[in-house]
Scaffold this motif. Structure first.
Motif, short mmCIF file in Angstrom:
data_model
loop_
_atom_site.label_atom_id
_atom_site.label_comp_id
_atom_site.label_asym_id
_atom_site.label_seq_id
_atom_site.Cartn_x
_atom_site.Cartn_y
_atom_site.Cartn_z
N SER A 125 0.84 -1.20 0.00
CA SER A 125 0.00 0.00 0.00
C SER A 125 0.87 1.24 0.00
O SER A 125 2.08 1.19 0.24
N VAL A 126 0.24 2.37 -0.22
CA VAL A 126 0.89 3.67 -0.15
C VAL A 126 -0.08 4.64 0.52
O VAL A 126 -1.28 4.62 0.26
N GLU A 127 0.45 5.46 1.44
CA GLU A 127 -0.37 6.40 2.19
C GLU A 127 0.02 7.83 1.85
O GLU A 127 1.21 8.16 1.78
N LEU A 128 -0.99 8.68 1.66
CA LEU A 128 -0.78 10.08 1.32
C LEU A 128 -1.58 10.96 2.27
O LEU A 128 -2.61 10.54 2.81
N ALA A 129 -1.12 12.19 2.45
CA ALA A 129 -1.81 13.13 3.34
C ALA A 129 -1.55 14.56 2.87
O ALA A 129 -0.48 14.87 2.34
N CYS A 130 -2.55 15.40 3.08
CA CYS A 130 -2.43 16.82 2.71
C CYS A 130 -3.14 17.65 3.77
O CYS A 130 -4.35 17.51 3.97
N VAL A 131 -2.38 18.49 4.48
CA VAL A 131 -2.94 19.41 5.47
C VAL A 131 -2.97 20.80 4.84
O VAL A 131 -1.92 21.37 4.53
N LEU A 132 -4.15 21.34 4.64
CA LEU A 132 -4.30 22.63 3.98
C LEU A 132 -4.04 23.77 4.95
O LEU A 132 -3.96 23.59 6.17
N ARG A 133 -3.95 24.97 4.41
CA ARG A 133 -3.91 26.16 5.25
C ARG A 133 -5.29 26.39 5.86
O ARG A 133 -6.28 25.85 5.41
N THR A 134 -5.33 27.22 6.89
CA THR A 134 -6.60 27.51 7.57
C THR A 134 -7.54 28.25 6.63
O THR A 134 -7.14 29.19 5.94
N VAL A 135 -8.80 27.83 6.61
CA VAL A 135 -9.81 28.47 5.76
C VAL A 135 -10.12 29.86 6.29
O VAL A 135 -10.40 30.05 7.48
N ARG A 136 -10.06 30.86 5.43
CA ARG A 136 -10.29 32.25 5.81
C ARG A 136 -11.72 32.65 5.47
O ARG A 136 -12.33 32.12 4.54
N GLY A 137 -12.25 33.60 6.22
CA GLY A 137 -13.61 34.07 5.96
C GLY A 137 -13.69 35.00 4.76
O GLY A 137 -14.77 35.18 4.18
N TRP A 138 -12.56 35.58 4.38
CA TRP A 138 -12.56 36.56 3.28
C TRP A 138 -11.15 36.66 2.74
O TRP A 138 -10.16 36.39 3.44
N SER A 139 -11.01 37.03 1.47
CA SER A 139 -9.69 37.13 0.86
C SER A 139 -9.74 38.11 -0.29
O SER A 139 -10.82 38.41 -0.84
N GLU A 140 -8.59 38.64 -0.66
CA GLU A 140 -8.50 39.49 -1.84
C GLU A 140 -8.81 38.68 -3.10
O GLU A 140 -8.50 37.48 -3.16
#
Length: 266
Positions: A125-140
């Motif tokens: 098997s192979v295991e993968l993971a992705c931790v994203l940045r924190t979701v913002r309420g607003w952005s440019e």
């Protein structure tokens, strides 16, 4: 004694104010056990299989397929997507990749985790993971910050030998998130979360025919309302501590109220 009572009252208020903040920082609840875990994957953004946070999905596929799932993420959450690919008994070296896209189908960079990994010959098997940045309420508009709404996870093999193409594999995917809270709050919010696309489900239109509907994650309910976050609590706590420091400093420096030396009489 008076200062002691003031400090005691202030510490009590501090504990009461910190209570909601501590509750807000707890991890998001897992998906309800009543819903059956998905056992398939979509083959495009439009047919991505819906997945709730805290829920694991499984799928059987062929090596070379593009597999898609979608899940909701709200303001202040830091999503984590993990995938495990169970490989056939006999296979050559192959590289798998996990990509995550937001509601505008913009690929989001992984802050942590190994989103691309190679399984050498014979590995089960192979295991993968992705931790994203924190979701913002607003952005440019020009920024690529993660925003609240639907997120898409895409899993596929990116490098393999031609002899392994089309071999059966088993896949397990899970989406979770950590609630960061007011530490990631911004002064602004979207009018509506980004919940675009067409889900792989349909509903009865009343005339007996079926019609496509928007993602069932809900664009009106269950999302952050905007201006309130626990950083307001910590701002109030900071102001209270500053006032207490001022009171304490004044009490320590004002003295007894009588002059320390009596001037000589004439």
């Amino acid at each position: 004694m008076r200062i002691t009572r003031v400090l005691g009252t202030a510490l009590l208020a501090l504990g009461l104010a910190a209570g909601p903040a501590a509750a807000d920082s707890s991890p998001s609840p897992s998906a309800s056990a009543d819903g059956a875990a998905p056992t398939r994957a979509g083959t495009s953004f439009r047919t991505a299989t819906e997945l709730q946070q805290g829920q694991s999905a499984t799928a059987s596929a062929s090596t070379g397929d593009y597999l898609y799932w979608s899940f909701p993420a709200d303001t202040g959450q830091r999503p984590t997507v993990k995938a495990t690919v169970k490989l056939p008994a006999a296979h050559g070296s192959q590289t798998w990749q996990l990509d995550v896209y937001d509601g505008l189908r913009r690929r989001q960079a992984c802050q942590y985790g190994a989103a691309t990994r190679t399984a050498e010959q014979g590995e089960p098997s192979v295991e993968l993971a992705c931790v994203l940045r924190t979701v913002r309420g607003w952005s440019e508009p020009w920024a690529n910050d993660p925003l609240p709404g639907t997120y898409y996870a895409r899993l596929t093999v990116v490098d393999l030998g031609s002899a392994d193409l089309g071999k059966p594999v088993g896949v397990e995917v899970r989406a979770d998130s950590k609630d960061i809270g007011g530490a990631a709050a911004v002064d602004g919010s979207l009018a509506k979360p980004l919940v675009p696309g067409i889900a792989a489900k349909s509903e009865d239109s009343g005339s007996g025919s079926k019609k496509a509907v928007l993602s069932s994650f809900g664009s009106d309910d269950g999302w952050s309302s905007g201006w309130w976050s626990d950083r307001w609590v910590w701002t109030a706590i900071g102001g209270l501590l500053a006032a207490l420091a001022g009171i304490g400093g004044y009490a320590l420096t004002r003295g007894s109220g009588r002059p320390s030396r009596v001037p000589p009489t004439m």
